[in-house]
Scaffold this active site. Sequence first.
Site, mmCIF file in Angstrom:
data_model
loop_
_atom_site.group_PDB
_atom_site.id
_atom_site.type_symbol
_atom_site.label_atom_id
_atom_site.label_comp_id
_atom_site.label_asym_id
_atom_site.label_seq_id
_atom_site.Cartn_x
_atom_site.Cartn_y
_atom_site.Cartn_z
ATOM 1 N N ALA A 69 118.156 65.479 14.991
ATOM 2 C CA ALA A 69 116.713 65.488 15.208
ATOM 3 C C ALA A 69 116.353 66.793 15.913
ATOM 4 C CB ALA A 69 116.327 64.301 16.078
ATOM 5 N N GLY A 125 120.982 62.707 14.569
ATOM 6 C CA GLY A 125 120.241 62.157 13.440
ATOM 7 C C GLY A 125 120.804 62.594 12.089
ATOM 8 N N GLU A 130 123.415 60.213 11.386
ATOM 9 C CA GLU A 130 122.790 58.921 11.060
ATOM 10 C C GLU A 130 122.255 58.876 9.626
ATOM 11 O OE1 GLU A 130 120.652 59.206 14.840
ATOM 12 O OE2 GLU A 130 121.243 57.129 15.180
ATOM 13 N N GLU A 171 124.199 62.493 21.037
ATOM 14 C CA GLU A 171 122.965 62.280 21.813
ATOM 15 C C GLU A 171 123.224 62.098 23.299
ATOM 16 O OE1 GLU A 171 123.725 60.727 18.974
ATOM 17 O OE2 GLU A 171 121.987 60.680 17.645
HETATM 18 N N1 CAA Z 1 117.054 70.825 17.084
HETATM 19 C C1 CAA Z 1 116.325 71.950 17.097
HETATM 20 N N2 CAA Z 1 116.843 73.159 16.817
HETATM 21 C C2 CAA Z 1 118.141 73.207 16.521
HETATM 22 C C3 CAA Z 1 118.956 72.068 16.481
HETATM 23 C C4 CAA Z 1 118.356 70.825 16.767
HETATM 24 N N3 CAA Z 1 119.029 69.687 16.705
HETATM 25 N N4 CAA Z 1 120.227 72.442 16.159
HETATM 26 C C5 CAA Z 1 120.184 73.771 15.993
HETATM 27 N N5 CAA Z 1 118.941 74.253 16.208
HETATM 28 C C6 CAA Z 1 118.463 75.632 16.146
HETATM 29 C C7 CAA Z 1 118.882 76.414 17.362
HETATM 30 O O1 CAA Z 1 118.009 76.191 18.446
HETATM 31 C C8 CAA Z 1 118.809 77.812 16.840
HETATM 32 O O2 CAA Z 1 117.456 78.219 16.784
HETATM 33 P P1 CAA Z 1 117.009 79.698 17.324
HETATM 34 O O3 CAA Z 1 117.703 80.649 16.379
HETATM 35 O O4 CAA Z 1 115.528 79.663 17.171
HETATM 36 O O5 CAA Z 1 117.516 79.796 18.712
HETATM 37 C C9 CAA Z 1 119.281 77.678 15.396
HETATM 38 O O6 CAA Z 1 119.101 76.300 15.058
HETATM 39 C C10 CAA Z 1 120.754 77.999 15.241
HETATM 40 O O7 CAA Z 1 121.484 77.213 16.156
HETATM 41 P P2 CAA Z 1 122.566 77.800 17.187
HETATM 42 O O8 CAA Z 1 122.219 79.205 17.540
HETATM 43 O O9 CAA Z 1 122.746 76.821 18.287
HETATM 44 O O10 CAA Z 1 123.846 77.830 16.219
HETATM 45 P P3 CAA Z 1 125.363 77.662 16.633
HETATM 46 O O11 CAA Z 1 126.116 77.913 15.370
HETATM 47 O O12 CAA Z 1 125.686 78.458 17.835
HETATM 48 O O13 CAA Z 1 125.520 76.125 17.050
HETATM 49 C C11 CAA Z 1 125.278 73.757 16.781
HETATM 50 C C12 CAA Z 1 125.313 75.133 16.095
HETATM 51 C C13 CAA Z 1 126.668 73.454 17.365
HETATM 52 C C14 CAA Z 1 124.930 72.757 15.691
HETATM 53 C C15 CAA Z 1 124.215 73.750 17.910
HETATM 54 O O14 CAA Z 1 123.015 74.289 17.386
HETATM 55 C C16 CAA Z 1 123.925 72.384 18.428
HETATM 56 O O15 CAA Z 1 124.693 71.860 19.211
HETATM 57 N N6 CAA Z 1 122.766 71.795 18.027
HETATM 58 C C17 CAA Z 1 122.337 70.506 18.516
HETATM 59 C C18 CAA Z 1 123.139 69.389 17.874
HETATM 60 C C19 CAA Z 1 122.708 68.045 18.455
HETATM 61 O O16 CAA Z 1 122.935 67.745 19.586
HETATM 62 N N7 CAA Z 1 122.096 67.215 17.583
HETATM 63 C C20 CAA Z 1 121.644 65.913 17.982
HETATM 64 C C21 CAA Z 1 120.178 65.945 18.290
HETATM 65 S S1 CAA Z 1 119.608 64.446 19.067
HETATM 66 C C22 CAA Z 1 119.267 63.375 17.800
HETATM 67 O O17 CAA Z 1 119.541 63.647 16.643
HETATM 68 C C23 CAA Z 1 118.589 62.127 18.232
HETATM 69 C C24 CAA Z 1 118.541 61.031 17.247
HETATM 70 O O18 CAA Z 1 119.456 60.250 17.066
HETATM 71 C C25 CAA Z 1 117.337 60.761 16.520
#
Ligand code: CAA
Length: 256
Positions: free
Chosen positions: A64, A109, A112, A132
Amino acid sequence: MSWDTVDLEWDGAVATLTVDRPDALNALNVETLTAMGEAIEDAADEGARALVLTGAGDAFIAGADIKYMRDLDPEAAQEWGELGHDVADALEAFPAPTIAAVNGYAFGGGCEMALACDLRVAGESALIGNTEIDLGIIPGWGATQRLPRLVGDETARRMIFLGERLDAESAAEAGLFGEVVADDELETVVGELADRLAAKPAFAMRTAKAALNQGYEGSQESGLTYEKRAFASLFGTPDQREGMAAFVEDRQPDFD
Ligand code: CAA
């Protein structure tokens, strides 16, 4: 219909829904979730006999959209949660088999959405997990219910409590992926699997899926009762007649 962050493409009766927001690693915001819901409905209305879900670029779905979520209050979060649930439910209830082609990050998500598909095939560099907990929340789109069914209670608790990110091989060992293939073969392997599924008799397939899903809705007893009725209801259909005739006549079936 067309959308900015979702593509729906057809190859015969196989529809492929690609989440296309690569700058955010295909993280799901309101616009993208809404588009996914519409695309899934379109694919069902157009009679898709298999649906593939994948992500553009190097990610499946990184979860998400955290930037959108961070300031939500509980009321808005409830609405947001329901939107994601609706899309996952639509995948689960899709009237034909669904395959998640997991081509990279599948966190939160994203995991999921893959869980809501019938089958999951991963590229070897895929990473998957319900992360999460490290954001101070819990899975919001179904993993507390769907993950343990797939990987067992112990593994699901470890994944959700620890926010573990599993590599493709570990995820396959845990039962999360049915198959792991070379990254550059993922599209071909999933395409072939989708074609095989699409060639099966549609009504029997739909009934098999409904019966399997029903098993998760209530007790095992109610699931078995449902299965008995559904099984019997297929007898006399054109597909059952043709399928069994082909077996008896030692030929390939020719389904509608
Ligand atoms: N939400 C919003 N933006 C996201 C994102 C997310 N889940 N995942 C990645 N992005 C964005 C980053 O902010 C970044 O944007 P900018 O270039 O504008 O800064 C871009 O995508 C590239 O990401 P990274 O620079 O972080 O890339 P990376 O290769 O270094 O890392 C990653 C990749 C390991 C996937 C890291 O981005 C990450 O950990 N993302 C979050 C993953 C996460 O925790 N997802 C769960 C979300 S909670 C959820 O989903 C709740 C639910 O159940 C409904």
